[in-house]
Scaffold this motif. Structure first.
Motif, PDB file in Angstrom:
ATOM      1  N   ARG A  11      -8.421  24.570   4.384  1.00 52.03           N
ATOM      2  CA  ARG A  11      -9.858  24.526   4.131  1.00 52.03           C
ATOM      3  C   ARG A  11     -10.111  23.680   2.893  1.00 52.03           C
ATOM      4  NH1 ARG A  11     -13.554  27.622   1.287  1.00 52.03           N
ATOM      5  NH2 ARG A  11     -15.623  27.558   2.182  1.00 52.03           N
ATOM      6  N   TRP A  12     -10.990  22.705   3.024  1.00 49.88           N
ATOM      7  CA  TRP A  12     -11.333  21.832   1.902  1.00 49.88           C
ATOM      8  C   TRP A  12     -12.514  22.447   1.151  1.00 49.88           C
ATOM      9  CZ3 TRP A  12      -9.080  17.704  -0.346  1.00 49.88           C
ATOM     10  CH2 TRP A  12      -7.940  17.210   0.285  1.00 49.88           C
ATOM     11  N   THR A  13     -12.233  23.146   0.090  1.00 48.57           N
ATOM     12  CA  THR A  13     -13.280  23.758  -0.733  1.00 48.57           C
ATOM     13  C   THR A  13     -13.958  22.673  -1.555  1.00 48.57           C
ATOM     14  OG1 THR A  13     -11.760  24.135  -2.559  1.00 48.57           O
ATOM     15  CG2 THR A  13     -11.966  25.914  -0.929  1.00 48.57           C
ATOM     16  N   ALA A  14     -15.090  23.011  -2.140  1.00 42.35           N
ATOM     17  CA  ALA A  14     -15.812  22.072  -2.999  1.00 42.35           C
ATOM     18  C   ALA A  14     -14.940  21.645  -4.174  1.00 42.35           C
ATOM     19  CB  ALA A  14     -17.109  22.702  -3.493  1.00 42.35           C
ATOM     20  N   LYS A  15     -14.141  22.567  -4.692  1.00 51.50           N
ATOM     21  CA  LYS A  15     -13.267  22.254  -5.824  1.00 51.50           C
ATOM     22  C   LYS A  15     -12.207  21.222  -5.429  1.00 51.50           C
ATOM     23  CE  LYS A  15     -10.795  24.584  -9.522  1.00 51.50           C
ATOM     24  NZ  LYS A  15     -10.474  25.877 -10.120  1.00 51.50           N
ATOM     25  N   ARG A  16     -11.619  21.391  -4.264  1.00 52.13           N
ATOM     26  CA  ARG A  16     -10.613  20.435  -3.789  1.00 52.13           C
ATOM     27  C   ARG A  16     -11.238  19.071  -3.503  1.00 52.13           C
ATOM     28  NH1 ARG A  16      -8.153  24.859   0.077  1.00 52.13           N
ATOM     29  NH2 ARG A  16      -6.542  25.694  -1.277  1.00 52.13           N
ATOM     30  N   SER A  43     -14.257   8.362   7.378  1.00 55.48           N
ATOM     31  CA  SER A  43     -15.694   8.594   7.261  1.00 55.48           C
ATOM     32  C   SER A  43     -15.993   9.877   6.489  1.00 55.48           C
ATOM     33  CB  SER A  43     -16.353   8.643   8.636  1.00 55.48           C
ATOM     34  OG  SER A  43     -15.805   9.694   9.407  1.00 55.48           O
ATOM     35  N   GLU A  44     -15.170  10.884   6.681  1.00 55.13           N
ATOM     36  CA  GLU A  44     -15.382  12.155   5.980  1.00 55.13           C
ATOM     37  C   GLU A  44     -15.153  11.996   4.475  1.00 55.13           C
ATOM     38  OE1 GLU A  44     -14.305  16.871   6.485  1.00 55.13           O
ATOM     39  OE2 GLU A  44     -13.119  15.398   7.588  1.00 55.13           O
ATOM     40  N   VAL A  45     -14.051  11.343   4.122  1.00 53.96           N
ATOM     41  CA  VAL A  45     -13.745  11.143   2.701  1.00 53.96           C
ATOM     42  C   VAL A  45     -14.796  10.230   2.065  1.00 53.96           C
ATOM     43  CG1 VAL A  45     -12.034  10.280   1.053  1.00 53.96           C
ATOM     44  CG2 VAL A  45     -11.282  11.530   3.084  1.00 53.96           C
ATOM     45  N   ASP A  51     -21.563  11.554  -1.520  1.00 54.25           N
ATOM     46  CA  ASP A  51     -22.229  12.790  -1.946  1.00 54.25           C
ATOM     47  C   ASP A  51     -21.914  13.120  -3.398  1.00 54.25           C
ATOM     48  OD1 ASP A  51     -23.331  13.083   0.580  1.00 54.25           O
ATOM     49  OD2 ASP A  51     -21.876  14.582   1.247  1.00 54.25           O
ATOM     50  N   GLY A  52     -20.658  12.911  -3.792  1.00 53.43           N
ATOM     51  CA  GLY A  52     -20.266  13.172  -5.178  1.00 53.43           C
ATOM     52  C   GLY A  52     -21.005  12.284  -6.157  1.00 53.43           C
ATOM     53  N   LYS A  53     -21.102  11.003  -5.832  1.00 49.89           N
ATOM     54  CA  LYS A  53     -21.828  10.068  -6.706  1.00 49.89           C
ATOM     55  C   LYS A  53     -23.309  10.418  -6.767  1.00 49.89           C
ATOM     56  CE  LYS A  53     -18.708   6.132  -6.254  1.00 49.89           C
ATOM     57  NZ  LYS A  53     -18.539   4.768  -5.717  1.00 49.89           N
ATOM     58  N   ARG A  54     -23.878  10.798  -5.616  1.00 47.05           N
ATOM     59  CA  ARG A  54     -25.292  11.167  -5.579  1.00 47.05           C
ATOM     60  C   ARG A  54     -25.535  12.420  -6.427  1.00 47.05           C
ATOM     61  NH1 ARG A  54     -26.106  12.332  -0.289  1.00 47.05           N
ATOM     62  NH2 ARG A  54     -26.153  10.133   0.211  1.00 47.05           N
ATOM     63  N   GLY A  55     -24.631  13.387  -6.311  1.00 43.90           N
ATOM     64  CA  GLY A  55     -24.764  14.620  -7.095  1.00 43.90           C
ATOM     65  C   GLY A  55     -24.615  14.360  -8.580  1.00 43.90           C
ATOM     66  N   GLN A  70     -33.835  16.797  -2.913  1.00 43.46           N
ATOM     67  CA  GLN A  70     -32.871  15.752  -2.569  1.00 43.46           C
ATOM     68  C   GLN A  70     -32.818  15.550  -1.061  1.00 43.46           C
ATOM     69  OE1 GLN A  70     -28.947  15.907  -4.420  1.00 43.46           O
ATOM     70  NE2 GLN A  70     -29.781  17.317  -5.937  1.00 43.46           N
ATOM     71  N   TYR A  71     -32.713  16.630  -0.309  1.00 48.85           N
ATOM     72  CA  TYR A  71     -32.630  16.523   1.141  1.00 48.85           C
ATOM     73  C   TYR A  71     -33.929  15.999   1.731  1.00 48.85           C
ATOM     74  CZ  TYR A  71     -28.097  18.788   1.183  1.00 48.85           C
ATOM     75  OH  TYR A  71     -26.773  19.094   1.001  1.00 48.85           O
TER      76      TYR A  71
END
Length: 106
Positions: A11-16, A43-45, A51-55, A70-71
């Motif tokens: 599972r890819w958590t937000a932290k990972r 595409s997922e990565v 998303d990380g840059k936007r956040g 934002q959404y």
């Protein structure tokens, strides 16, 4: 990745995800390397990086937008792009040259 990862991530958590995205942003890894290492679709990565840059950009604003704003902004931009694409497609259809068969029958 800079943090210790298990052999197989179930599972890819937000932290990972954020650790992987930071490594990519810092140049310690690339999207293609991450995809090969963790068997992930590019595409997922790439979406995680966007998303990380936007956040991060939002977090550094003087007045950060809340998630709903934002959404809503993103949805509005995509709806506008869709409308423009549909108008362009419609214009191309109406200005397309009449085919030879249509000229002969018409």
């Amino acid at each position: 990745m800079s943090m210790i990862m298990e052999d197989e991530i179930k599972r890819w958590t937000a932290k990972r995800k954020s650790a992987l995205v930071l490594d990519i942003i810092k140049g310690k890894s690339t999207v293609s390397e991450a995809c090969r290492t963790y068997n992930l679709p590019a595409s997922e990565v790439e979406n995680w990086v966007v998303d990380g840059k936007r956040g991060m950009e939002n977090a550094l604003r003087a007045n950060p937008l809340d998630i709903k704003e934002q959404y809503e902004r993103q949805l509005k931009q995509r709806q506008e792009a869709y409308r423009e694409a549909m108008l362009e497609l419609s214009a191309k259809k109406t200005t397309a040259p009449v085919g030879r068969e249509q000229q002969m029958n018409g």
